[in-house]
Scaffold this active site. Sequence first.
Site, PDB file in Angstrom:
ATOM      1  N   GLY A  74       0.843  -1.186   0.000  1.00  0.00           N
ATOM      2  CA  GLY A  74       0.000   0.000   0.000  1.00  0.00           C
ATOM      3  C   GLY A  74       0.875   1.231   0.000  1.00  0.00           C
ATOM      4  CB  ALA A  75      -0.040   4.773   0.018  1.00  0.00           C
ATOM      5  CG  ASP A 103      -4.869   6.112  -2.289  1.00  0.00           C
ATOM      6  OD1 ASP A 103      -5.054   6.412  -3.488  1.00  0.00           O
ATOM      7  OD2 ASP A 103      -3.946   5.379  -1.898  1.00  0.00           O
TER       8      ASP A 103
END
Length: 787
Positions: free
Chosen positions: A508-509, A623
Amino acid sequence: MATIFLFLLLSTIFTAEAQSGQSSIEPGSFLTVTNTTTTNSSWLSPSGLYAFGFHKQGNGYAIGIFVEGIPQKIVVFWTANRDDPPVPADARLTFTSDGQLVLQSAQQGTNTSITNSPGAATSASMLDSGNFVLYNSDNSTIWQSFDHPTDTLLPSQHLSVQKVLNSSVSDSNHSTGRFLLLMQLDGYLAMYPVGTPYTIDYGYWNYETPGQGNNVRLNLDDNGHLYLENGNGTAGTVDIHLGDNSKKGLLYLLRIDADGILRLYSHSMDQNGNWSIIWSQPDDKCAPKCICGLNAYCVKTNQSFGCNCLPGFALINKSEMNSGCERNFTAESCKPSMTYTMEAVNNTIWEDKNISVLSSSTQEACKAACLQDCNCDAAQFKQGECKKQSLPLRFGRLLESGPNVEFIKVSISTTPTTARNVPKKSKKEVLIISVSLVALAIVLVISGVVMYRYRVWACIKESFQFIQKKKESNHGNIVLSEEVSLRSFTYAELEKVTDNFKEELGRGAFGIVYKGAIGDGKKLIAVKRLDKLLAEREREFQTEMKVIGRTHHKNLVQLLGYCHDGPNRLLVYEYMSNGSLADILFTPEKQPCWDEQMEIARNIAKGILYLHEECVPQIIHCDIKPQNILMDENMCAKISDFGLSKLLKPDESKTFTDIRGTRGYVAPEWHRKMSVTVKVDVYSFGIVLLEIICRRKSVDSDVAEEEAILEEWAYHCFECGELGKLVNEEEVDKKQLERITKVALWCIQYEPSLRPSMKKVLQMLEGTVDIPDPPSRSIPSSVWGKD
Ligand SMILES: *[C@@H]1O[C@H](CO)[C@@H](O)[C@H](O)[C@H]1NC(C)=O
Ligand SMILES: *[C@@H]1O[C@H](CO)[C@@H](O)[C@H](O)[C@H]1NC(C)=O
Ligand SMILES: *[C@@H]1O[C@H](CO)[C@@H](O)[C@H](O)[C@H]1NC(C)=O
Ligand SMILES: *[C@@H]1O[C@H](CO)[C@@H](O)[C@H](O)[C@H]1NC(C)=O
Ligand SMILES: *[C@@H]1O[C@H](CO)[C@@H](O)[C@H](O)[C@H]1NC(C)=O
Ligand SMILES: *[C@@H]1O[C@H](CO)[C@@H](O)[C@H](O)[C@H]1NC(C)=O
Ligand SMILES: *[C@@H]1O[C@H](CO)[C@@H](O)[C@H](O)[C@H]1NC(C)=O
Ligand SMILES: *[C@@H]1O[C@H](CO)[C@@H](O)[C@H](O)[C@H]1NC(C)=O
Ligand SMILES: *[C@@H]1O[C@H](CO)[C@@H](O)[C@H](O)[C@H]1NC(C)=O
Ligand SMILES: *[C@@H]1O[C@H](CO)[C@@H](O)[C@H](O)[C@H]1NC(C)=O
Ligand SMILES: *[C@@H]1O[C@H](CO)[C@@H](O)[C@H](O)[C@H]1NC(C)=O
Ligand SMILES: *[C@@H]1O[C@H](CO)[C@@H](O)[C@H](O)[C@H]1NC(C)=O
């Protein structure tokens, strides 16, 4: 002059009663409790009024300073190491030859310093002001009790800036109690419950000193004059209580009492007199927040106050009014609403801490909303506004009147009573039942013990436990609030359950997600290890934990726990067995059918709607993209990574786009320097919706050039009335295709205010409202040039 006068006066009054004291105490002196014929148990001030030494505390003794020379003794106004257990009668206080004051008990095996003084003392004195002082060889003061007040301030003593008086547990137990008086840096004198932040939400009394600067201190004079002044002596004084010069020579003391009230006491000249209260604040005995403990509310009576439990709750300790209340039934977290009902309490107010706020509601709707939400334990209804709350409720008090109604979720007993035709049980059944009863009893005992341990600090229980844990493990200064009801894991535990971070589920980010299993491998979990950048953001981590920990919705991936261990920050989520939406949407063999696609779209919309409208504070996901939407075993879509995005503040939007690199989902206002609202999620949702409709990525270089940018292609098809092209001319409900495409095009409007709210989006998806044609696109060319 005044001091000599006072000294003479006090001497004449009190010497009759007390033996006269000594002026200087030398190293080698000691005090004991019992050997009173051979040694003293205290050192007296010259007038004999004040004493330093042993006083009774519980079943044992403590070292303190107290008023000795008057009949209504003993008023203890200072206690050394007040939170230590009392010492037994064999204790001995020694002024050691190396200049330390040490309390020893062979029986207890302890050896405690009383003063933690910075150097060796060569003499000590119990002064007639009530101050106990240690001197060094230069005769300068190296320690004095006046600098370390507990709950009392005496004349000529100051409460300097950022110092506190902590109340005692009770008149006979001088351990740290539940309230404090703080001389704030901003010049306010204020009272708070112990363990709460020093903010207006928790304070229950303050005194303002306009223009007094940042070095204000509280003073008490020997005529009872109580006032605030700038310690630099640069401004005038602010009087809290005026003194009376004709009453000089009385004894005065200011104390924050166990009930959280600040009182100024005086003692009359007359030896047979009593202590009387000449000033006190606040007037309302119910004002000190948390006076009644958790889940209880304070009710004023003529002289004093009482504590009432919420309906369905009972006092934790029946003989202690302020022990707080607990449910008198076992709440099972998410039973069908049938087993609960809502009971009303009129006109109470509580801490303003809500799961969510529903506006324009009715009493009935408010009750129903809480009954349907398994995270909701109570709801407050006031003038059309419904606030859903979770336990514990704090700071409750009864108002004289008002429009507030508090609804409490209580269980309706559904267990059938024994009387009616119960069929005879087989031996096996009986055995099972008795085993369960034993188990139940064990659980009850354990919870009893736990409740007991929590009782004392009921108001602040978990935050304190966290503080203690923190001290033990020496982490940074983290205090997780009690609102977080998540499981805490150690790093080692997570290492074990993920088999040393073996199987990577995705990136993930903010970090990498690994697969794990808990409960003997029965329950699969996803463990996200946050990367360094994030781990350093301690405050945000906590805030997010609080926010995420309270979210609960079937279209959000549930956070189960966290790890805050040394430098490691990990989050533990439920495991989603069917991967991400990106995975199923963009893998031809896995693609869902049209109806499934629409169901997925609605579920995502419901999840975002919850974040936007049901959570307080509002959560902007920031997001939304197919990679962050996960599918459970029933192919139900759940949003993940929610809330973490909020870690990035609006002024960091540059960093934000850099980190994501998910161009194509990011709303255009990120690129302009506009403030970011929930509408950025609506934009991203619009893009995802187009991807769901078309089962392709928003940017795809493998298709014809005019189709590469999905949003442009979709606009084109919509305007030319060729929507069939979007779904490769597959057989789908044309009407539905048109409305869903229109929804998507509304969502991706360039101007945030033109985009609908998620609530509207959901209504449009569900077909309950009409959808106008989206305006044709006018894109300021400058925007699309950069990035
Ligand atoms: C007890 O205290 C008194 C007065 O402070 C002093 O005169 C006396 O010597 C002390 N007794 C002992 C045994 O130290
Ligand atoms: C005083 O109160 C504290 C906190 O309630 C408790 O832990 C302690 O045991 C009490 N001490 C005595 C002597 O009762
Ligand atoms: C009390 O006095 C007796 C005899 O004088 C002595 O043996 C004992 O150690 C003393 N106790 C303490 C605690 O000082
Ligand atoms: C306590 O302190 C005294 C003096 O500092 C020392 O002699 C003694 O050994 C200590 N006892 C313990 C149990 O630490
Ligand atoms: C400290 O005070 C004592 C008594 O007041 C006096 O006898 C002594 O000389 C003083 N010592 C110093 C170093 O000033
Ligand atoms: C007052 O109590 C709080 C909480 O127990 C503690 O952190 C603080 O050090 C105490 N202050 C004093 C002066 O005792
Ligand atoms: C008072 O003194 C403190 C410390 O000595 C200083 O920080 C503060 O600025 C002074 N305030 C005023 C109003 O002079
Ligand atoms: C002091 O209080 C006691 C009991 O509260 C009372 O009986 C007595 O009269 C009082 N004395 C004075 C002088 O007020
Ligand atoms: C409280 O005070 C009011 C008036 O002062 C009086 O009428 C009432 O009886 C009192 N109630 C109790 C319980 O003492
Ligand atoms: C729980 O308390 C309510 C009143 O608040 C009472 O009606 C109910 O009978 C109690 N239930 C149990 C199991 O004690
Ligand atoms: C309840 O409170 C009383 C009085 O403070 C205390 O003696 C008793 O131990 C407490 N009981 C429990 C179970 O905590
Ligand atoms: C609360 O107030 C309403 C009127 O506003 C009244 O009908 C109801 O009986 C009250 N409930 C309780 C528990 O006092």
